[in-house]
Design a protein around this motif. Structure first.
Motif, mmCIF file in Angstrom:
data_model
loop_
_atom_site.group_PDB
_atom_site.id
_atom_site.type_symbol
_atom_site.label_atom_id
_atom_site.label_comp_id
_atom_site.label_asym_id
_atom_site.label_seq_id
_atom_site.Cartn_x
_atom_site.Cartn_y
_atom_site.Cartn_z
ATOM 1 N N LEU A 22 0.744 -1.332 0.027
ATOM 2 C CA LEU A 22 0.053 0.202 -0.097
ATOM 3 C C LEU A 22 0.926 1.203 0.092
ATOM 4 O O LEU A 22 0.592 2.326 -0.581
ATOM 5 C CB LEU A 22 -0.866 -0.001 1.217
ATOM 6 N N ALA A 23 1.937 1.164 0.801
ATOM 7 C CA ALA A 23 2.906 2.365 0.758
ATOM 8 C C ALA A 23 3.420 2.530 -0.623
ATOM 9 O O ALA A 23 3.488 3.886 -1.148
ATOM 10 C CB ALA A 23 3.857 2.159 1.752
ATOM 11 N N LYS A 24 3.991 1.492 -1.197
ATOM 12 C CA LYS A 24 4.387 1.486 -2.747
ATOM 13 C C LYS A 24 3.654 2.125 -3.564
ATOM 14 O O LYS A 24 3.519 2.709 -4.692
ATOM 15 C CB LYS A 24 4.951 0.094 -3.170
ATOM 16 N N LEU A 25 2.039 1.483 -3.525
ATOM 17 C CA LEU A 25 0.856 2.114 -4.403
ATOM 18 C C LEU A 25 1.112 3.705 -4.370
ATOM 19 O O LEU A 25 0.650 4.257 -5.095
ATOM 20 C CB LEU A 25 -0.315 1.346 -4.092
ATOM 21 N N GLN A 26 0.786 4.140 -3.029
ATOM 22 C CA GLN A 26 0.725 5.445 -2.887
ATOM 23 C C GLN A 26 1.596 6.301 -3.605
ATOM 24 O O GLN A 26 1.508 7.418 -4.127
ATOM 25 C CB GLN A 26 0.647 5.860 -1.372
ATOM 26 N N ALA A 27 3.174 5.827 -3.396
ATOM 27 C CA ALA A 27 4.318 6.390 -4.021
ATOM 28 C C ALA A 27 4.291 6.149 -5.278
ATOM 29 O O ALA A 27 4.756 7.276 -5.903
ATOM 30 C CB ALA A 27 5.374 5.827 -3.358
ATOM 31 N N THR A 29 1.695 6.526 -7.339
ATOM 32 C CA THR A 29 0.428 7.396 -7.854
ATOM 33 C C THR A 29 0.849 8.678 -8.196
ATOM 34 O O THR A 29 1.067 9.632 -7.344
ATOM 35 C CB THR A 29 -0.487 7.156 -7.091
ATOM 36 N N VAL A 31 0.131 12.443 -8.527
ATOM 37 C CA VAL A 31 -1.078 13.428 -8.049
ATOM 38 C C VAL A 31 -0.331 14.597 -7.772
ATOM 39 O O VAL A 31 0.591 15.145 -7.626
ATOM 40 C CB VAL A 31 -1.521 12.730 -6.485
ATOM 41 N N GLU A 34 -4.853 15.425 -3.026
ATOM 42 C CA GLU A 34 -5.139 14.392 -2.353
ATOM 43 C C GLU A 34 -6.200 13.416 -3.045
ATOM 44 O O GLU A 34 -6.130 12.282 -2.895
ATOM 45 C CB GLU A 34 -5.789 14.672 -1.054
ATOM 46 N N HIS A 37 -5.502 10.340 -5.552
ATOM 47 C CA HIS A 37 -5.056 9.185 -5.307
ATOM 48 C C HIS A 37 -6.081 8.319 -5.738
ATOM 49 O O HIS A 37 -7.394 8.452 -5.590
ATOM 50 C CB HIS A 37 -4.678 8.943 -3.653
ATOM 51 N N ARG A 39 -8.752 5.246 -4.986
ATOM 52 C CA ARG A 39 -9.797 4.612 -4.157
ATOM 53 C C ARG A 39 -9.224 3.119 -4.025
ATOM 54 O O ARG A 39 -9.268 2.417 -4.771
ATOM 55 C CB ARG A 39 -11.216 4.817 -4.444
ATOM 56 N N VAL A 218 -1.540 0.958 -10.618
ATOM 57 C CA VAL A 218 -2.158 2.413 -10.877
ATOM 58 C C VAL A 218 -2.181 2.611 -12.537
ATOM 59 O O VAL A 218 -3.075 3.313 -12.603
ATOM 60 C CB VAL A 218 -0.501 3.218 -10.591
#
Length: 226
Positions: A22-27, A29, A31, A34, A37, A39, A218
């Motif tokens: 999940l951390a790597k998914l956020q990184a 993406t 953007v 906010e 990102h 869902r 992503v």
């Protein structure tokens, strides 16, 4: 505004590896705010039977998780566990597309210029990688039997939270054994491996399958909804 698809994640195998994904998914993406990102719906279920030792079949549990994510609104699925891809057909039975971690890891290895790829993974995952990577024109290099036993013992220590120097040194040593056997890149074919091994530890490209999956998710979710 371009809409993005909702990602459903089958996780908990183990929980720390899912959080790493999940951390790597956020990184991964891109953007500007906010709301850009993805869902993400996540089922962190450590009650899934052990993919390596349990007599119970993980397939029905994974199928139920996939159906639950679909019913919750997920449109694309990912499994944050390499070995659990042995039950990919059961997951796909819910009708949603699945981003395949092993396929995207192989693609990343090819992009890095490797033809012979060392894989650190469970016995079941290694069989999956041999099949997947052979279709991509890649040769898979694995540990000797006694080294694989050592890796599995290490894996279960990592799952219990042992991320200290001993685990890191042992993982790096096993990766270097694969390099010594001719590996031109190393795939972290178990989601616990990137918790204790990184690119700085190796002289050949390090393919983090978790990170490759995050990037692919992503891209899959960025497609405009009909």
């Amino acid at each position: 505004m371009t809409k993005t698809k909702t990602l459903g994640v089958l996780g908990g195998m183990g929980p720390a590896a899912t959080l790493d994904f999940l951390a790597k998914l956020q990184a991964a993406t891109p953007v500007q705010r906010e709301q850009d990102h993805l869902r993400v719906l996540v089922d962190i279920n450590p009650k899934v039977p052990d993919r390596n030792t349990s007599q119970d079949d993980p397939g029905p549990v994974l199928a139920a998780m996939a159906a639950g994510l679909r019913d919750g609104g997920a449109q694309v699925l990912a499994i944050a566990c390499n070995t659990a891809h042995a039950f990919a057909d059961e997951v796909r039975a819910c009708g949603l597309p699945l981003v395949n971690m092993l396929e995207v890891a192989g693609q990343a290895a090819r992009a890095a210029g490797a033809a012979r790829v060392g894989v650190l993974g469970t016995g079941l995952a290694l069989g999956l990688y041999r099949d997947t990577l052979s279709h991509q024109g890649l040769e898979v290099i694995t540990l000797d039997d006694h080294e694989q036993v050592e890796f599995m013992a290490l894996l279960y220590r990592i799952k219990l939270g042992d991320l200290g120097p001993d685990s890191r040194e042992t993982t790096a040593a096993l990766a270097h054994r694969l390099i010594g056997k001719g590996a031109q890149a190393i795939i972290a074919g178990c989601t616990e491996v990137p918790l204790v091994l990184g690119a700085a530890d190796l002289a050949v490209p390090f393919i983090d399958a978790t990170e490759a999956l995050a990037r692919a998710c992503v891209a899959a979710c960025a497609e405009t909804n009909a």
